[in-house]
Design a protein around this motif. Structure first.
Motif, PDB file in Angstrom:
ATOM      1  N   GLY A 179       0.851  -1.182   0.000  1.00  0.00           N
ATOM      2  CA  GLY A 179       0.000   0.000   0.000  1.00  0.00           C
ATOM      3  C   GLY A 179       0.885   1.229   0.000  1.00  0.00           C
TER       4      GLY A 179
ATOM      5  N   THR B 173      -3.585   1.567   4.044  1.00  0.00           N
ATOM      6  CA  THR B 173      -3.917   0.667   2.938  1.00  0.00           C
ATOM      7  C   THR B 173      -3.323  -0.716   3.178  1.00  0.00           C
ATOM      8  OG1 THR B 173      -3.899   2.570   1.443  1.00  0.00           O
ATOM      9  CG2 THR B 173      -3.839   0.393   0.437  1.00  0.00           C
TER      10      THR B 173
ATOM     11  N   ASP C 145      -2.005  -1.835  -4.110  1.00  0.00           N
ATOM     12  CA  ASP C 145      -3.368  -1.304  -4.060  1.00  0.00           C
ATOM     13  C   ASP C 145      -3.328   0.212  -3.864  1.00  0.00           C
ATOM     14  OD1 ASP C 145      -6.092  -1.413  -4.163  1.00  0.00           O
ATOM     15  OD2 ASP C 145      -6.369  -2.133  -2.112  1.00  0.00           O
ATOM     16  N   GLU C 146      -4.423   0.895  -4.233  1.00  0.00           N
ATOM     17  CA  GLU C 146      -4.505   2.362  -4.171  1.00  0.00           C
ATOM     18  C   GLU C 146      -3.305   2.994  -4.881  1.00  0.00           C
ATOM     19  OE1 GLU C 146      -7.123   3.657  -3.177  1.00  0.00           O
ATOM     20  OE2 GLU C 146      -8.043   2.429  -1.637  1.00  0.00           O
TER      21      GLU C 146
ATOM     22  N   LYS D 143      -2.331   6.802  -5.438  1.00  0.00           N
ATOM     23  CA  LYS D 143      -1.822   7.643  -4.362  1.00  0.00           C
ATOM     24  C   LYS D 143      -0.300   7.597  -4.253  1.00  0.00           C
ATOM     25  CE  LYS D 143      -4.166   7.224  -0.470  1.00  0.00           C
ATOM     26  NZ  LYS D 143      -4.918   6.552   0.629  1.00  0.00           N
TER      27      LYS D 143
ATOM     28  N   GLY E 178      -6.321   0.432  -8.580  1.00  0.00           N
ATOM     29  CA  GLY E 178      -6.723   1.725  -8.058  1.00  0.00           C
ATOM     30  C   GLY E 178      -7.861   2.340  -8.846  1.00  0.00           C
TER      31      GLY E 178
ATOM     32  N   GLN F 289      -9.511   8.868  -7.759  1.00  0.00           N
ATOM     33  CA  GLN F 289      -9.333   8.984  -6.323  1.00  0.00           C
ATOM     34  C   GLN F 289      -8.357  10.108  -5.986  1.00  0.00           C
ATOM     35  OE1 GLN F 289      -5.921   5.511  -6.118  1.00  0.00           O
ATOM     36  NE2 GLN F 289      -7.487   5.510  -4.569  1.00  0.00           N
TER      37      GLN F 289
END
Length: 576
Positions: A395, A400, A438-439, A442, A466, A470
């Motif tokens: 993350g 995350t 993940d994500e 960001k 992702g 976002q």
């Protein structure tokens, strides 16, 4: 002017401190400390001091309500620790905006929602105490300084059920060395972004004071300044150094591009007028824009200037990211001999699952919240591990990573920690590993480049998951969004979080910005009620809320409003 200042430190038993003492001091109250093996019981009484303007203990869902009492909560936290050098709590200080247009209610709302989002939402309990500026005398008149601030004491363990867990919440805890946070959330930047979003929502022209080239130290309350002359001297020196550094065009450019790959003339003017003598701003601006490394961006179709700029360094960095990504995207993913056919995936998810397994060394999975990305990532992990591949979950932050752990990635970790450990020989990489981030939207450009380089070097497959829409990274970077456009992503469109088909369709329309169509569907279901005025709407809403509470006392009903003013009005109306 609002500032982005958050100080985080541990309450250390080895230094003779305990959570009960800190909590009593912050709340200006009396707490009976029951004692531990290493500290004797005693009474902490600070009730003779000026009380805070706001005090509250926030508990995560499921916690025993008795811990709303600071005495019960912090004695419990102390008793959970069984070492001489334990750290039972975090002590957080947040500088609040002191501008006249910001009300006390605004400061309370900002603090509560920020603490809820970053601590309580993840299972920690937190005590909030908001203190007004200290009083001081100017001649015969008593005035106040401008140091509005909040003290927040946070548990270092999550609540598991009604009580605190036997394990530390290490994934949420910062690493502090010699008084500085060296790993963990970038609290100052997160708090600055949070305040700016609030000001924008309220329609205020306020913005968080941009940090200088040489960051200053927060002076704190007036009562401390009289005993901290050396700190004031140091700050004066830092301000002087800042003015000198801000006259250096290269330093200004480095500071601006630390958090953004594109900047405008307004960005530079705002920074210079804050940090440079007004008489020198014009000459510094002229020198700044003459720097050869600045690149003006052009409209691709018309080749006309866009009024936006970047630097040659950023251009080269992004080109390097693309080169490494191009190499990965041309290599096939490791072939599985007998991949399972997960029965819990939807047809859309299964299609993406098969495409990634049969795809390339770089794959992208994109979908809005609720489309089932986590289910798909878990299925991919199980498929690769079944045939002997090592799968690592990452993350861009510790939160995350914790979510990934809850989804079955037991060894998931912060990507920054992984890259640092790998660089220093503390991670052993096996053949044909699979790395899942993940994500990914960001993650900043620099860590993304480092991740791709390491993956290429170790022949690892990279799966980026992702949502391009976002929140972007705190550091500069738009890699995931660009990759989705350049290479294409495996898209999940169907919302799975809602059970009924109609609700799924509405959620999908909202996710794609089709607000009018979604509202029409909600209205057809009778769930959208129109009133002649906003006042009628608030009155109708509060009446429905009160009636629901009476008829369903065991259910939770939430009132939402568009602005903070409307929230306060609804809250006041509900109390009448």
């Amino acid at each position: 002017m609002p500032i982005a200042f958050v100080r985080v430190e541990y309450v250390k038993r080895s230094a003779g401190k305990n959570a009960c003492c800190i909590a009593a001091y912050n709340s200006r109250s009396t707490i009976e400390f029951e004692g531990t093996k290493w500290q004797k019981p005693r009474t902490y009484n600070f009730s003779n001091r000026e009380p805070p303007v706001y005090h509250e203990v926030l508990l995560p869902e499921g916690a025993d309500p008795k811990f709303k009492s600071p005495e019960a909560l912090w004695n419990h936290a102390e008793q959970q620790e069984n070492r001489r050098n334990s750290q039972p709590s975090l002590n957080v200080v947040i500088a609040l905006p002191d501008d006249e247009v910001v009300s006390t209610e605004d400061r309370i709302y900002l603090t509560r929602t920020f603490v809820q989002e970053h601590f309580v939402k993840h299972g920690l309990a937190a005590q909030i105490d908001i203190h007004p500026p200290d009083k001081r005398l100017e001649g015969v008149h008593e005035t106040r300084d401008h140091n509005w601030h909040a003290h927040v004491v946070v548990t270092t363990r999550r609540f598991k059920g009604k009580t605190l867990s036997s394990h530390k919440a290490r994934d949420l805890m910062p690493v502090i060395r010699k008084g500085y946070v060296v790993s963990g959330p970038q609290w100052n930047k997160l708090w600055g972004q949070y305040q700016n979003a609030f000001f924008e929502e309220k329609g205020l022209s306020l913005r968080v004071d941009p940090e200088g080239v040489v960051p200053q130290k927060h002076l704190g309350p007036v009562r401390m300044r009289g005993r901290a002359f050396s700190l004031m001297e140091e700050n004066s020196l830092r301000i002087s150094l800042n003015a000198l550094e801000a006259e250096n065009p290269q330093k200004v450019l480095d500071k601006i591009t630390q958090t953004q790959n594109i900047f405008t003339q307004e960005d530079i003017s705002r920074f210079l007028y804050k940090h440079v003598d007004p008489e020198k701003v014009h000459s510094v601006q002229e020198t700044f824009w003459k720097q050869p490394q600045i690149v003006q961006l052009l409209d691709p179709s018309t080749q006309k200037p866009l009024g936006k700029f970047t630097t040659q360094e950023i251009v080269q960095e992004e080109k390097q990211i693309i080169r490494v990504a191009d190499r990965l995207i041309t290599q096939p993913a490791p072939k599985l001999l007998n991949p399972p056919d997960p029965s819990n995936l939807t047809p859309e998810q299964k299609q993406a699952y098969q495409n990634i397994l049969q795809g390339k060394k770089l794959s992208l999975l994109e979908g809005h919240a609720g489309t089932g990305k986590s289910y798909l990532l878990t299925a991919l992990k199980q498929a690769y591990e079944a045939e002997g591949h090592t799968v690592r979950g990452f993350g861009p932050d510790s939160t995350t990573s914790q979510v990934l752990q809850e989804k079955g990635f037991s060894e998931a970790e912060n990507i920054y920690r992984f890259l640092f450990s790998l660089q220093n020989g503390k991670r052993t990489i096996h053949k044909n590993e699979v790395w899942i981030l993940d994500e990914a939207g960001k993650l900043g450009s620099r860590p993304l480049l480092e991740l791709l380089k390491k993956a290429y070097k170790h022949n690892a497959q990279v799966i980026l998951s992702g949502n391009s829409a976002q929140m972007s990274s705190v550091e500069r970077g738009v890699g995931f969004h660009y990759f989705s456009q350049k290479y294409g992503a495996h898209h999940l469109e169907n919302i799975q979080r809602q059970n009924e088909q109609t609700q799924r369709e509405i959620a999908q329309k909202l996710a794609h910005g089709k607000m009018g169509s979604a509202l029409d569907e909600i209205s057809k279901l009778g769930n959208l009620i129109w009133t002649p005025t906003k006042e009628n709407a608030i009155e109708t809403l509060v009446k429905a809320w009160a009636q629901n509470n009476l008829s369903n006392p065991n259910e939770k009903t939430l009132i939402l409003a568009h602005s903070n003013k409307e929230i306060r009005t609804s809250h006041a109306t509900s109390k009448t």
